[in-house]
Design a protein around this motif. Structure first.
Motif, PDB file in Angstrom:
ATOM      1  N   ILE A 184      -1.593  15.429  -3.351  1.00 48.17           N
ATOM      2  CA  ILE A 184      -0.752  16.613  -3.566  1.00 48.17           C
ATOM      3  C   ILE A 184      -0.247  16.722  -5.002  1.00 48.17           C
ATOM      4  N   THR A 185      -0.575  15.726  -5.828  1.00 47.90           N
ATOM      5  CA  THR A 185      -0.090  15.765  -7.211  1.00 47.90           C
ATOM      6  C   THR A 185      -0.545  17.068  -7.852  1.00 47.90           C
ATOM      7  N   ASP A 186       0.402  17.834  -8.395  1.00 48.54           N
ATOM      8  CA  ASP A 186      -0.004  19.134  -8.923  1.00 48.54           C
ATOM      9  C   ASP A 186      -0.748  18.974 -10.240  1.00 48.54           C
ATOM     10  N   LYS A 187      -1.542  20.007 -10.568  1.00 46.64           N
ATOM     11  CA  LYS A 187      -2.424  19.888 -11.733  1.00 46.64           C
ATOM     12  C   LYS A 187      -1.647  19.779 -13.041  1.00 46.64           C
ATOM     13  N   GLY A 188      -0.412  20.308 -13.058  1.00 49.34           N
ATOM     14  CA  GLY A 188       0.420  20.169 -14.261  1.00 49.34           C
ATOM     15  C   GLY A 188       0.731  18.712 -14.557  1.00 49.34           C
ATOM     16  N   HIS A 189       1.065  17.949 -13.497  1.00 50.49           N
ATOM     17  CA  HIS A 189       1.362  16.529 -13.682  1.00 50.49           C
ATOM     18  C   HIS A 189       0.103  15.729 -14.019  1.00 50.49           C
ATOM     19  N   ILE A 190      -1.035  16.140 -13.453  1.00 50.09           N
ATOM     20  CA  ILE A 190      -2.290  15.440 -13.776  1.00 50.09           C
ATOM     21  C   ILE A 190      -2.649  15.690 -15.243  1.00 50.09           C
ATOM     22  N   LEU A 191      -2.444  16.915 -15.703  1.00 52.05           N
ATOM     23  CA  LEU A 191      -2.699  17.230 -17.117  1.00 52.05           C
ATOM     24  C   LEU A 191      -1.788  16.383 -18.010  1.00 52.05           C
ATOM     25  N   GLU A 192      -0.539  16.267 -17.598  1.00 51.96           N
ATOM     26  CA  GLU A 192       0.437  15.431 -18.324  1.00 51.96           C
ATOM     27  C   GLU A 192      -0.067  13.984 -18.395  1.00 51.96           C
ATOM     28  N   ASN A 193      -0.616  13.497 -17.281  1.00 51.92           N
ATOM     29  CA  ASN A 193      -1.170  12.139 -17.202  1.00 51.92           C
ATOM     30  C   ASN A 193      -2.294  11.957 -18.231  1.00 51.92           C
ATOM     31  N   ALA A 199       0.835  -1.214   0.000  1.00 52.94           N
ATOM     32  CA  ALA A 199       0.000   0.000   0.000  1.00 52.94           C
ATOM     33  C   ALA A 199       0.866   1.259   0.000  1.00 52.94           C
ATOM     34  N   ASN A 200       1.981   1.219   0.731  1.00 55.27           N
ATOM     35  CA  ASN A 200       2.867   2.387   0.793  1.00 55.27           C
ATOM     36  C   ASN A 200       3.533   2.668  -0.551  1.00 55.27           C
ATOM     37  N   ILE A 201       3.883   1.602  -1.259  1.00 57.17           N
ATOM     38  CA  ILE A 201       4.501   1.776  -2.585  1.00 57.17           C
ATOM     39  C   ILE A 201       3.484   2.373  -3.554  1.00 57.17           C
ATOM     40  N   VAL A 202       2.255   1.864  -3.504  1.00 59.90           N
ATOM     41  CA  VAL A 202       1.191   2.391  -4.376  1.00 59.90           C
ATOM     42  C   VAL A 202       0.995   3.880  -4.103  1.00 59.90           C
ATOM     43  N   LYS A 203       0.923   4.225  -2.831  1.00 59.59           N
ATOM     44  CA  LYS A 203       0.692   5.622  -2.442  1.00 59.59           C
ATOM     45  C   LYS A 203       1.844   6.510  -2.919  1.00 59.59           C
ATOM     46  N   PHE A 204       3.065   5.997  -2.785  1.00 60.21           N
ATOM     47  CA  PHE A 204       4.245   6.761  -3.192  1.00 60.21           C
ATOM     48  C   PHE A 204       4.221   7.034  -4.698  1.00 60.21           C
ATOM     49  N   VAL A 205       3.942   5.996  -5.483  1.00 56.15           N
ATOM     50  CA  VAL A 205       3.936   6.155  -6.951  1.00 56.15           C
ATOM     51  C   VAL A 205       2.796   7.090  -7.368  1.00 56.15           C
ATOM     52  N   ALA A 206       1.622   6.924  -6.726  1.00 58.31           N
ATOM     53  CA  ALA A 206       0.468   7.779  -7.054  1.00 58.31           C
ATOM     54  C   ALA A 206       0.761   9.245  -6.745  1.00 58.31           C
ATOM     55  N   SER A 207       1.560   9.485  -5.715  1.00 53.66           N
ATOM     56  CA  SER A 207       1.891  10.870  -5.340  1.00 53.66           C
ATOM     57  C   SER A 207       3.028  11.429  -6.186  1.00 53.66           C
ATOM     58  N   ASN A 208       3.607  10.586  -7.045  1.00 51.19           N
ATOM     59  CA  ASN A 208       4.739  11.024  -7.875  1.00 51.19           C
ATOM     60  C   ASN A 208       4.492  10.815  -9.364  1.00 51.19           C
TER      61      ASN A 208
END
Length: 413
Positions: A307-316, A222-231
């Motif tokens: 906390i993922t910023d909107k720039g990275h979400i747009l990139e996604n 779960a911690n790895i998933v959370k880390f990747v999702a936040s990055n």
């Protein structure tokens, strides 16, 4: 069927392989619309004059379709209903639930006048013996949740209306979900969407990952998933994830991190994007980026600390759209520059994409244009931002990202 979004790109692809001597494998995240796609496709076949009796559909998520039956029982049950002297169309939904399913698929494929379609929610389907058995005899059609355009269509918006507040609608899209059923649930409020996403994610983790791969340390996972999702959109490696978690007092070996990441990619929760050396024109083996199949899942994976910023979400979102449009995608790197995406189109052409939320500050303008201007070749280069007013520079096309996502900019697919 009228309430279904006609997923034209996928339907067209299936129709182009109809009656070809290939097994059609539709893969993708649970609840991304695979069964609905096959239903829409069967409607198309009926319109083409193919009889109902020529089609058989089996949903192997329903226990009554497989409990107490071997693969050969199912095989002969299907064959018994075949129409002689006509092509028979067989649809096997979530076929990986059948022990030795590859023998069932291979047996049907070997039968004359049989067109076979299978779906699966896990790359296990193709990393298994099936891929070896059917080497060169299947085509994979990977399905994603709704695009921004499909999402708006599902909400009955006219996407040709240029006066809509696309930015506000985009925030709905990324904060709620792009999964088809989740969009239907929005009438019932965000809580219902959240519960739905939580249920899907729990099923993926329990059924597709922890049970299949016998993961005992669920907290570490779960911690790895959370880390990747936040990055999202950051270059990551198993060893730097392992080191970062160690600083937090969690000891997880980098080889374990690597395995867990593989399982998440296999289940279509994350997509891994390799780096491409722009100078040497070759793929690099480290520091990959990961993107999430549905931005709404960040509510579950990163929780209140989203906390993922909107720039990275747009990139996604841009990354997923590039995949939908049939591109092979890498992130680009050279000694003096990095570019968000290097694409090889379905006809083999190269394109470059840089993504930023807004060009408000001069240093942002220089950084984003500069990343593309430093690439010394004549392939098309695009800068995608949410700015209403766009300005091209030095051969770089600056496009409004909402228009690009909707296919209404003059840069069409």
């Amino acid at each position: 069927m009228t309430n279904y979004i006609n997923r034209k790109e996928y339907i067209d692809k299936l129709l182009s392989y109809k009656d070809k001597d290939l097994i059609k494998v539709v893969s993708g995240l649970r609840r991304s619309g695979k069964s609905t796609l096959l239903e829409l496709y069967r409607e198309h076949l009926l319109k083409q004059g193919i009889g109902k009796r020529q089609m058989q559909f089996y949903n192997f998520e329903l226990p009554e379709n497989y409990l107490g039956k071997t693969w050969s029982d199912i095989y002969f049950e299907i064959k018994k209903k075949f129409q002689t002297d006509k092509t028979n169309y067989v649809f096997l939904d979530e076929v990986q639930n059948i022990p030795l399913f590859e023998k069932l698929v291979d047996g049907l494929f070997a039968t004359e006048n049989t067109d076979v379609y299978v779906t699966g929610s896990n790359a296990f389907l193709l990393s298994s013996e099936l891929a070896t058995l059917l080497s060169g005899r299947y085509i994979e059609i990977s399905i994603l949740p709704f695009s921004f355009k499909e999402y708006l269509t599902a909400r009955n918006f006219d996407t040709s209306n240029k006066y809509l507040n696309y930015e506000a609608l985009f925030f709905d899209y990324i904060n709620e979900t792009s999964l088809p059923k989740g969009v239907e649930l929005r009438e019932s409020g965000f809580d219902k969407i959240y519960e739905y996403l939580e249920a899907i994610y729990t099923t993926i983790i329990e059924k597709d990952i922890t049970q299949r791969h016998q993961i005992n340390d669920k907290r570490a996972f779960a911690n790895i998933v959370k880390f990747v999702a936040s990055n999202i959109g950051n270059a990551l490696s198993p060893s730097n994830i392992s080191k970062t978690l160690k600083q937090d007092g969690q000891n997880i070996h980098h080889a374990t991190v690597e395995k867990y990441l593989e399982y998440l990619v296999e289940s279509f929760v994350f997509y891994k994007v390799n780096r491409f050396d722009l100078k040497g024109k070759k793929q690099l083996a480290t520091q990959e980026k990961y993107y999430l199949v549905d931005a709404g899942l960040l509510n579950i994976l990163a929780g209140k600390e989203r906390i993922t910023d909107k720039g990275h979400i747009l990139e996604n979102i841009v990354y997923l759209e590039l995949l939908r449009r049939g591109n092979k995608v890498w992130t680009g790197t050279a000694r003096n520059t990095e570019v968000d995406f290097v694409c090889k189109t379905s006809i083999g052409e190269i394109e470059y994409y840089q993504v930023a939320w807004q060009m408000t500050a001069e240093n942002t303008v220089e950084r984003e244009f500069g990343a593309l201007e430093k690439i010394n070749d004549n392939y098309p280069k695009y800068l995608l931002t949410t700015d209403s007013f766009t300005q091209n520079r030095s051969g770089v096309r600056h496009l409004n990202v909402f228009n690009w996502l909707l296919g209404t900019s003059d840069k069409q697919e």
